[in-house]
Design a protein around this motif. Structure first.
Motif, PDB file in Angstrom:
ATOM      1  N   PHE A 115      34.336  70.479  24.789  1.00  0.00           N
ATOM      2  CA  PHE A 115      35.762  70.415  24.493  1.00  0.00           C
ATOM      3  C   PHE A 115      36.260  69.090  25.058  1.00  0.00           C
ATOM      4  O   PHE A 115      36.041  68.784  26.231  1.00  0.00           O
ATOM      5  CB  PHE A 115      36.489  71.617  25.080  1.00  0.00           C
ATOM      6  CG  PHE A 115      36.128  72.897  24.383  1.00  0.00           C
ATOM      7  CD1 PHE A 115      36.976  73.460  23.442  1.00  0.00           C
ATOM      8  CD2 PHE A 115      34.912  73.530  24.651  1.00  0.00           C
ATOM      9  CE1 PHE A 115      36.626  74.642  22.779  1.00  0.00           C
ATOM     10  CE2 PHE A 115      34.556  74.702  23.995  1.00  0.00           C
ATOM     11  CZ  PHE A 115      35.413  75.254  23.055  1.00  0.00           C
ATOM     12  N   ALA A 116      36.893  68.308  24.208  1.00  0.00           N
ATOM     13  CA  ALA A 116      37.252  66.943  24.568  1.00  0.00           C
ATOM     14  C   ALA A 116      38.634  66.612  24.031  1.00  0.00           C
ATOM     15  O   ALA A 116      39.179  67.311  23.172  1.00  0.00           O
ATOM     16  CB  ALA A 116      36.220  65.961  24.015  1.00  0.00           C
ATOM     17  N   ALA A 153      33.002  69.669  19.985  1.00  0.00           N
ATOM     18  CA  ALA A 153      31.798  69.051  19.448  1.00  0.00           C
ATOM     19  C   ALA A 153      30.603  69.850  19.953  1.00  0.00           C
ATOM     20  O   ALA A 153      30.703  70.581  20.948  1.00  0.00           O
ATOM     21  CB  ALA A 153      31.702  67.593  19.880  1.00  0.00           C
ATOM     22  N   VAL A 154      29.445  69.717  19.293  1.00  0.00           N
ATOM     23  CA  VAL A 154      28.312  70.577  19.611  1.00  0.00           C
ATOM     24  C   VAL A 154      27.020  69.779  19.662  1.00  0.00           C
ATOM     25  O   VAL A 154      26.872  68.752  18.990  1.00  0.00           O
ATOM     26  CB  VAL A 154      28.204  71.747  18.599  1.00  0.00           C
ATOM     27  CG1 VAL A 154      27.783  71.238  17.226  1.00  0.00           C
ATOM     28  CG2 VAL A 154      27.272  72.840  19.100  1.00  0.00           C
ATOM     29  N   SER A 155      26.072  70.271  20.488  1.00  0.00           N
ATOM     30  CA  SER A 155      24.753  69.664  20.609  1.00  0.00           C
ATOM     31  C   SER A 155      23.735  70.756  20.939  1.00  0.00           C
ATOM     32  O   SER A 155      24.078  71.782  21.532  1.00  0.00           O
ATOM     33  CB  SER A 155      24.743  68.599  21.716  1.00  0.00           C
ATOM     34  OG  SER A 155      23.431  68.159  22.009  1.00  0.00           O
ATOM     35  N   ASP A 156      22.480  70.518  20.584  1.00  0.00           N
ATOM     36  CA  ASP A 156      21.404  71.453  20.937  1.00  0.00           C
ATOM     37  C   ASP A 156      20.969  71.289  22.386  1.00  0.00           C
ATOM     38  O   ASP A 156      20.296  72.165  22.934  1.00  0.00           O
ATOM     39  CB  ASP A 156      20.194  71.241  20.020  1.00  0.00           C
ATOM     40  CG  ASP A 156      20.470  71.687  18.593  1.00  0.00           C
ATOM     41  OD1 ASP A 156      21.262  72.629  18.405  1.00  0.00           O
ATOM     42  OD2 ASP A 156      19.890  71.086  17.666  1.00  0.00           O
ATOM     43  N   PRO A 159      23.222  63.608  21.572  1.00  0.00           N
ATOM     44  CA  PRO A 159      24.636  63.370  21.262  1.00  0.00           C
ATOM     45  C   PRO A 159      25.326  64.580  20.638  1.00  0.00           C
ATOM     46  O   PRO A 159      24.688  65.385  19.961  1.00  0.00           O
ATOM     47  CB  PRO A 159      24.578  62.212  20.256  1.00  0.00           C
ATOM     48  CG  PRO A 159      23.224  62.328  19.627  1.00  0.00           C
ATOM     49  CD  PRO A 159      22.314  62.839  20.696  1.00  0.00           C
ATOM     50  N   TYR A 160      26.641  64.685  20.903  1.00  0.00           N
ATOM     51  CA  TYR A 160      27.455  65.781  20.403  1.00  0.00           C
ATOM     52  C   TYR A 160      28.086  65.401  19.069  1.00  0.00           C
ATOM     53  O   TYR A 160      28.516  64.261  18.878  1.00  0.00           O
ATOM     54  CB  TYR A 160      28.547  66.133  21.411  1.00  0.00           C
ATOM     55  CG  TYR A 160      28.013  66.862  22.630  1.00  0.00           C
ATOM     56  CD1 TYR A 160      28.162  68.241  22.755  1.00  0.00           C
ATOM     57  CD2 TYR A 160      27.356  66.173  23.649  1.00  0.00           C
ATOM     58  CE1 TYR A 160      27.668  68.910  23.862  1.00  0.00           C
ATOM     59  CE2 TYR A 160      26.856  66.835  24.759  1.00  0.00           C
ATOM     60  CZ  TYR A 160      27.010  68.201  24.859  1.00  0.00           C
ATOM     61  OH  TYR A 160      26.505  68.870  25.951  1.00  0.00           O
ATOM     62  N   GLU A 161      28.156  66.385  18.177  1.00  0.00           N
ATOM     63  CA  GLU A 161      28.698  66.167  16.838  1.00  0.00           C
ATOM     64  C   GLU A 161      30.034  66.896  16.691  1.00  0.00           C
ATOM     65  O   GLU A 161      30.141  68.086  16.987  1.00  0.00           O
ATOM     66  CB  GLU A 161      27.710  66.672  15.780  1.00  0.00           C
ATOM     67  CG  GLU A 161      28.158  66.437  14.352  1.00  0.00           C
ATOM     68  CD  GLU A 161      27.132  66.933  13.335  1.00  0.00           C
ATOM     69  OE1 GLU A 161      27.504  67.055  12.146  1.00  0.00           O
ATOM     70  OE2 GLU A 161      25.986  67.216  13.735  1.00  0.00           O
ATOM     71  N   PHE A 162      31.044  66.170  16.233  1.00  0.00           N
ATOM     72  CA  PHE A 162      32.375  66.752  16.057  1.00  0.00           C
ATOM     73  C   PHE A 162      32.332  67.959  15.120  1.00  0.00           C
ATOM     74  O   PHE A 162      31.681  67.938  14.082  1.00  0.00           O
ATOM     75  CB  PHE A 162      33.336  65.700  15.489  1.00  0.00           C
ATOM     76  CG  PHE A 162      34.671  66.259  15.055  1.00  0.00           C
ATOM     77  CD1 PHE A 162      35.631  66.596  15.989  1.00  0.00           C
ATOM     78  CD2 PHE A 162      34.949  66.465  13.707  1.00  0.00           C
ATOM     79  CE1 PHE A 162      36.863  67.118  15.588  1.00  0.00           C
ATOM     80  CE2 PHE A 162      36.171  66.983  13.299  1.00  0.00           C
ATOM     81  CZ  PHE A 162      37.129  67.316  14.248  1.00  0.00           C
TER      82      PHE A 162
END
Length: 344
Positions: A44-45, A67-70, A75-78
Motif C-alpha cells: 500500500f503506497a 501494488a503486488v509482488s510474488d 518489483p511490485y506491480e500496480f
C-alpha cells in the motif's frame, strides 16, 4: 536492553536495485507491505501526478494505491487505487497519504492520513507551492483515519470521521499524521503519531504523540499530555513501532542527525509502556547511504517513511520511500519505494 547482538543497522543487506515499487508519471511514497490471503505480498503506497511538485503536491493530490509482488523484494506491480478522492465534504475527501497496513484476526486495518479543502483542483499548467491557499488549508486539515476490509482486495470501509482529531490547546492542536499502530492480540492498539500545534496562526515544530484504543475501531484517546519524545531533545518524523516481549520498539527519522549521527538517518529506541522511550546503546537504525545488490553505493536524496515487514516474529525487510538527486524534495527527479532485506 543493551545491544549484545548486531544492531538493526548492521543487519541490513544489499538492496535489490530493481526491487520495490515505482510508477511512470507519478511521485511514489509511503510503502507499507503485508502478505495477503493469496500468499502474495501487497504494498500500500501513496502516489500523486508528476505535473505537481513532489512537495507539497502530495497535500492536495495524493491517493493510496495497492501494488503486488510474488516476493517481498519486488518489483511490485500496480493493481488499483484503494482510497481515491471522494469529495471535499469528507474529512479525507481530497487526499489520502501515509498508509500503514496491518491485520487483526481476519480484518485488514489500513491506517492513513487524510485531508480536504474547499478550493479548485490544481491544474497541470498552474503554479503551486507552500504559499498556495490549497496547500495551507490542506495542511491544517491533516487527520489520522482508518479503513477496514475482510480482504486485501477490498472493498474498504472508510469512516466519516478521523480516529484521531486535533485537540485545541494541546501539542496536537494543528494536525495529526504519520500513524504508527501496534495492534495487540486482544485487539487493543497503541498508536504513535506525528503532531503539530498551533503557534499563533501557523504551526510549530513536529512532535510525536501516543494514543490508545481498547479496540481498533476506537475510540482512541491520547495518553500523554506532552509529546513522548521531548521536542527540545528529539526532532523526529516517520515513526514505526512494534510489540516485543519487553514492551515496544521504534524506529524513526532523525531530522537533525544529532541522535544517530546522520541527518535523516534512522534512530532505534525501546519502551516498556510506549510512553517512556530510551535509545539503544547503538541507536542508528538505517542510513541514507545504500549498498545496492550490484555492489554500488549511493547516498539517496531522501530515505523516509521506514516500514518493517515481519515474518515468523522477526523483521525481514525494511521498506522506505526514497528519492534520487542531491538531497531535498525540490532536487528529486524520481521517487519510489525501495526495500532492504534484513539478516537474522
Amino acid at each position: 536492553m543493551a545491544g549484545k547482538s548486531r544492531s538493526l543497522f548492521e543487519r541490513l543487506l544489499p538492496a535489490p536495485k530493481n526491487g520495490g515499487f515505482r510508477m511512470e508519471g507519478y511521485w511514489v511514497w509511503c510503502g507499507s507491505v503485508i502478505r495477503g490471503e493469496d500468499g502474495r505480498f501487497h504494498m500500500f503506497a501513496s502516489r500523486w501526478p508528476k505535473f505537481l511538485p513532489m512537495h507539497p503536491g502530495w497535500l492536495v493530490a495524493s491517493e493510496i494505491v495497492r501494488a503486488v509482488s510474488d516476493t517481498p523484494e519486488g518489483p511490485y506491480e500496480f493493481q488499483e487505487v484503494v482510497l481515491p478522492a471522494r469529495g471535499a465534504e469528507y474529512w479525507d475527501g481530497r487526499a489520502t497519504h501515509n498508509p500503514h497496513i496491518t491485520r487483526f484476526g481476519d480484518t485488514y486495518l489500513l491506517y492513513y492520513m487524510g485531508s480536504t479543502h474547499p478550493l479548485p483542483d490544481v491544474k497541470p499548467e498552474e503554479a503551486y507551492g507552500l504559499d498556495d491557499p490549497r496547500c495551507i488549508v490542506a495542511r491544517a486539515n491533516k487527520r489520522i483515519g482508518l479503513a477496514v476490509s475482510k480482504s486485501v482486495f477490498g472493498p474498504w470501509k472508510r469512516f466519516d470521521s478521523p480516529i484521531l482529531p486535533v485537540r485545541p490547546g494541546k501539542f496536537d492542536s494543528f494536525l495529526t499524521s504519520n500513524p504508527a499502530p501496534s495492534v495487540d492480540e486482544d485487539g487493543s492498539v497503541l498508536l504513535i503519531y506525528k503532531a503539530r500545534r498551533y503557534e499563533g496562526n501557523v504551526h510549530g515544530k513536529m512532535t510525536i504523540g501516543a494514543a490508545r484504543a481498547d479496540r481498533y475501531e476506537g475510540p482512541y484517546r491520547v495518553v500523554s499530555e506532552n509529546p513522548v519524545f521531548p521536542p527540545d531533545r528529539f526532532h523526529l518524523e516517520d515513526p514505526f513501532i512494534w510489540k516485543t516481549s519487553q514492551g515496544y520498539e521504534l524506529i524513526a527519522k532523525d531530522m537533525d542527525g544529532n541522535i544517530c549521527g546522520e541527518k535523516h538517518g534512522g534512530i532505534h529506541a525501546y519502551s516498556a509502556d510506549g510512553l517512556d522511550w530510551k535509545l539503544f546503546d547503538h541507536p542508528k537504525a538505517y542510513s541514507r547511504t545504500v549498498t545496492w545488490d550490484d555492489g554500488t553505493v549511493q547516498t539517496m536524496g531522501n530515505f523516509e517513511r521506514p516500514f518493517l515487514m515481519f515474518q515468523d516474529g522477526r523483521p525481514t525487510h525494511l521498506f522506505a520511500a526514497t528519492a534520487d538527486g542531491k538531497g531535498g524534495f525540490a532536487n528529486a527527479a524520481n521517487t519510489w519505494n525501495m526495500v532492504i532485506p534484513i539478516a537474522p
